[in-house]
Design an enzyme around this catalytic site. Structure first.
Site, PDB file in Angstrom:
ATOM      1  CE  LYS A 189      -3.837  -2.656  -0.143  1.00  0.00           C
ATOM      2  NZ  LYS A 189      -4.616  -3.217   0.976  1.00  0.00           N
TER       3      LYS A 189
HETATM    4  C1  LIG Z   1      -5.613  -3.993   1.408  1.00  0.00           C
HETATM    5  C2  LIG Z   1      -7.011  -3.960   1.610  1.00  0.00           C
HETATM    6  C3  LIG Z   1      -7.631  -4.162   2.610  1.00  0.00           C
HETATM    7  C4  LIG Z   1      -7.101  -5.075   3.694  1.00  0.00           C
HETATM    8  O1  LIG Z   1      -6.155  -4.704   4.349  1.00  0.00           O
HETATM    9  P1  LIG Z   1      -5.071  -5.395   5.580  1.00  0.00           P
HETATM   10  O2  LIG Z   1      -4.150  -4.163   6.025  1.00  0.00           O
HETATM   11  O3  LIG Z   1      -4.313  -6.260   4.757  1.00  0.00           O
HETATM   12  O4  LIG Z   1      -5.849  -6.051   6.306  1.00  0.00           O
HETATM   13  C5  LIG Z   1      -8.873  -3.874   2.823  1.00  0.00           C
HETATM   14  N1  LIG Z   1      -9.619  -3.314   1.719  1.00  0.00           N
HETATM   15  C6  LIG Z   1      -9.119  -2.991   0.621  1.00  0.00           C
HETATM   16  C7  LIG Z   1      -9.411  -2.249  -0.412  1.00  0.00           C
HETATM   17  C8  LIG Z   1      -7.577  -3.444   0.438  1.00  0.00           C
HETATM   18  O5  LIG Z   1      -6.957  -3.023  -0.614  1.00  0.00           O
END
Ligand SMILES: *Cc1c(COP(=O)(O)O)cnc(C)c1O
Length: 390
Positions: A189
């Protein structure tokens, strides 16, 4: 030939030093760095409260609970998202439904939301919470959604996992319109803590509930105790919470990364603008650009325009992978997963998401991507689409 992933973290020596300093300090968990990370994140997003959690999925779960989602609640989200956007409601015993996307923005369609609300009002099945997802980092139409929320009485939980540092109508995502906003710090991210997440809100009572839910539903605050304390050791469990805490090590990494979020954004914007120019004229549908919001450009997702080319998505994907380019696909619509089919959903229920998915490919975009890498991606795409470059 070097493998180019679709996303990749940027970790500097300074980040590593920040984590190492925590390892040498007194606290590995529940120390001073987590609150410092929360304050810095809140300041950057111009919002009074930020609660750090072990990952965004945990953040979505406790945000649903804090918004009173439970057995019998109805929660609507976008099918074009990661599984967690819908699973979080199921964890609470709620019923999940979806609102299809707008084919241009690839975010939840406001028109379809309006239509669904109108019929839900008639059948007495209005949602309690709606979870719009800022797909690829593009903020959702939250001003209009707020007006609908006020009219129909639902709460807005924004899944901004892709959108740290993005802005909408001149203000940071997470600072206005939504009741709570969740961000992810997974390694791919915008900023990372390896695993981690944050929930922001303007509501102090909601923020406090989130803090309690993150740590067993437990408080030691004298002013909050339901019974007179027997001594300084007193703690009370006042609701059913979880251990969804983030560690000091992760918070140190996040805090250090936040110092560069501006530079990382600028780099992503630059690379995305280059893709816009370099891919112009190919049989592709490029991400939408809006003047009233700035995407965090977490993903650069193109669609193979089947009106202009016979190349299939599978062929293009295979050609790029064979050229050692780590393309990916975001997202397989949630409602088409076997688990969701067993809940009664059918593929054709949300046709825009399915149509988008069948043509979509995410191409590499991350701050460390070089111009030479980018040229390789564009060349391979051109070859795969069997067209001559301009
Ligand atoms: C990555 C993601 C999540 C979950 O994030 P984590 O930190 O891995 O639990 C939830 N929603 C979206 C849209 C994502 O891209």
């Amino acid at each position: 030939m070097k493998f180019i992933p679709y996303s990749c973290q940027s970790v500097t020596d300074e980040d590593i030093d920040a984590v190492a300093a925590v390892l040498r300090s007194e606290y590995l968990t529940q120390g001073p760095v987590v609150p410092a990370f929360e304050s810095a994140f809140a300041a950057l997003h111009d919002v009074p409260h930020a609660v750090a959690v072990s990952n965004a999925t945990a953040g979505l779960h406790i945000a649903c609970l804090a918004l009173d989602v439970g057995v019998g609640s109805r929660v609507w989200t976008s099918p074009n998202s990661f599984l967690a956007s819908a699973n979080c409601a199921l964890y609470c015993g709620a019923t999940v439904d979806f609102v299809d996307i707008d084919p241009r923005s690839r975010n939840m369609s406001l028109d379809l939301l309006r239509e669904k609300l109108t019929s839900a009002e008639q059948s007495g099945t209005l949602p309690h919470v709606v979870i719009p997802v800022a797909f690829a980092g593009l903020p959702c139409d939250l001003r209009e959604m707020r007006a609908l929320a006020d009219r129909y009485g639902f709460r807005i939980l924004e899944d901004a996992s892709h959108a740290a540092g993005a802005s909408y109508l001149g203000r940071p995502v997470g600072s206005q319109f939504a009741d709570a906003t969740v961000f992810s710090f997974h390694a791919v991210k915008i900023v990372t803590t390896a695993e981690g997440g944050m929930v922001t809100t303007r509501d102090p009572a909601l923020a406090r509930r989130l803090q309690l839910l993150r740590s067993h539903g437990m408080t030691r605050e004298a002013a909050e105790l339901e019974h007179p304390p027997e001594g300084e050791w007193q703690y009370e469990q006042q609701m059913l919470g979880y251990n969804y805490r983030i560690t000091e090590l992760q918070a140190a990494l996040g805090l250090s990364q936040l110092k560069r979020i501006g530079d990382m954004h600028t780099r992503r914007q630059r690379l995305a603008a280059d893709y816009d120019a370099l891919l112009d004229g190919l049989p592709l549908i490029l991400p939408q650009r809006c003047t009233d919001r700035v995407s965090a450009m977490h993903l650069y997702a193109v669609e193979i325009d089947d009106a202009q080319t016979t190349a299939s998505r599978a062929d293009v994907f295979a050609t790029l992978r064979a050229s050692r380019i780590g393309v990916n696909v975001h997202y397989i619509p949630i409602h088409t997963q076997p688990y969701y089919r067993r809940l009664g959903f059918r593929e054709h229920d949300f046709p825009n998401s399915v149509r988008y998915y069948k043509r979509a490919i995410s191409i590499p975009l991350f701050p460390k991507l070089t111009e030479a890498d980018q040229a390789r991606v564009v060349d391979s795409l051109r070859t795969a689409l069997r067209t001559r470059g301009a």
